[in-house]
Design an enzyme around this catalytic site. Sequence first.
Site, mmCIF file in Angstrom:
data_model
loop_
_atom_site.group_PDB
_atom_site.id
_atom_site.type_symbol
_atom_site.label_atom_id
_atom_site.label_comp_id
_atom_site.label_asym_id
_atom_site.label_seq_id
_atom_site.Cartn_x
_atom_site.Cartn_y
_atom_site.Cartn_z
ATOM 1 N N GLY A 2 0.836 -1.264 -0.075
ATOM 2 C CA GLY A 2 -0.044 -0.053 0.009
ATOM 3 C C GLY A 2 0.884 1.217 0.043
ATOM 4 N N ASN A 3 0.419 2.358 -0.514
ATOM 5 C CA ASN A 3 0.898 3.690 -0.540
ATOM 6 C C ASN A 3 -0.271 4.726 -0.346
ATOM 7 O OD1 ASN A 3 0.707 3.924 -3.609
ATOM 8 N ND2 ASN A 3 1.888 2.157 -2.906
ATOM 9 N N THR A 42 7.141 6.083 -2.618
ATOM 10 C CA THR A 42 6.643 4.949 -3.009
ATOM 11 C C THR A 42 7.089 4.506 -4.680
ATOM 12 O OG1 THR A 42 4.676 3.893 -3.578
ATOM 13 C CG2 THR A 42 4.692 6.124 -3.739
ATOM 14 N N SER A 43 7.082 3.312 -4.693
ATOM 15 C CA SER A 43 7.704 2.882 -6.131
ATOM 16 C C SER A 43 6.303 3.084 -7.051
ATOM 17 C CB SER A 43 7.655 1.255 -6.251
ATOM 18 O OG SER A 43 6.521 0.603 -5.686
ATOM 19 N N GLU A 44 5.151 3.510 -6.501
ATOM 20 C CA GLU A 44 4.023 3.855 -7.437
ATOM 21 C C GLU A 44 4.161 5.277 -7.382
ATOM 22 O OE1 GLU A 44 2.439 -0.316 -7.614
ATOM 23 O OE2 GLU A 44 2.675 1.523 -8.760
ATOM 24 N N THR A 84 8.808 4.354 -0.118
ATOM 25 C CA THR A 84 8.905 2.972 -0.679
ATOM 26 C C THR A 84 9.145 1.880 0.162
ATOM 27 O OG1 THR A 84 9.456 1.343 -2.702
ATOM 28 C CG2 THR A 84 11.048 2.821 -1.769
HETATM 29 C C1 LIG Z 1 4.951 -4.955 -4.588
HETATM 30 C C2 LIG Z 1 4.558 -3.713 -4.116
HETATM 31 O O1 LIG Z 1 4.272 -3.949 -2.817
HETATM 32 C C3 LIG Z 1 3.266 -3.232 -5.034
HETATM 33 O O2 LIG Z 1 2.204 -3.912 -4.506
HETATM 34 C C4 LIG Z 1 3.158 -1.791 -4.639
HETATM 35 O O3 LIG Z 1 1.945 -1.416 -5.428
HETATM 36 C C5 LIG Z 1 2.714 -1.426 -3.003
HETATM 37 O O4 LIG Z 1 1.729 -1.555 -2.694
HETATM 38 C C6 LIG Z 1 3.834 -0.900 -2.131
HETATM 39 O O5 LIG Z 1 4.843 -0.471 -2.781
HETATM 40 P P1 LIG Z 1 5.587 0.801 -2.023
HETATM 41 O O6 LIG Z 1 6.184 0.244 -0.802
HETATM 42 O O7 LIG Z 1 6.961 1.218 -3.258
HETATM 43 O O8 LIG Z 1 4.710 1.954 -1.861
HETATM 44 ZN ZN LIG Z 2 0.232 -2.408 -4.495
#
Ligand SMILES: C[C@H](O)[C@@H](O)[C@@H](O)C(=O)COP(=O)(O)O
Ligand SMILES: [Zn+2]
Length: 181
Positions: free
Chosen positions: A24-25, A66-68, A39
């Site tokens: 989540g983010n 976050t990666s998103e 992230t």
């Molecule tokens: C695999 C990742 O967890 C993916 O689900 C991403 O969308 C997520 O929810 C958390 O990524 P971050 O920790 O980069 O925000």
């Molecule tokens: Zn996710």
Amino acid sequence: MNKSLFIEICKRLYDRKYVVGSGGNVSVRDKNIVYLTPTGSILGFLKEDDIAIMDLDGNIIKGNPTSERNLHLMIYRKRKDVNAIIHTHSIVSTFLSIIDKEIEILTADGKVFLKKIGYVDYYEAGSVKLAEETAKRDEDVIILKNHGVVCLGKDLIDAYVKVETLEEQAKLTLLKLLVNK
Ligand SMILES: C[C@H](O)[C@@H](O)[C@@H](O)C(=O)COP(=O)(O)O
Ligand SMILES: [Zn+2]
């Protein structure tokens, strides 16, 4: 930006199991500045100083967002009315997408708070393609198939209410499917 509310919302998302582990983010936009969860962070354990900061052009001002981040930024650039985005892995909402069932809006809360639900096919988490396809949607509530959900709000409370209401409608949809078997 209300950092204590940001942290409280992240904690509730974790405590109420809309995310597990580091999933989540969350982000909030304040004019041209975006505040995001880092992230790999566990939303239930965040402190105010952990919050990462970017500008709408994608420049990192603080931390490791976050990666998103592209998903969040692309939506903010397109939707001037959106000031908060919550991405979770809400289990029933996600499960229904795994079995290719759409979530039905079955009660008053769903009609009031969700209106329409959009769907995005599976694309690799954190990818620009996932960000582009999600940002193309016009709904405020979007299912990322086999991944999770994205809820947009005029503020953080608005986005949070959509996360909870969506999962409630998903649970009711699942119950209806099981009863009607
Ligand atoms: C695999 C990742 O967890 C993916 O689900 C991403 O969308 C997520 O929810 C958390 O990524 P971050 O920790 O980069 O925000
Ligand atoms: Zn996710």
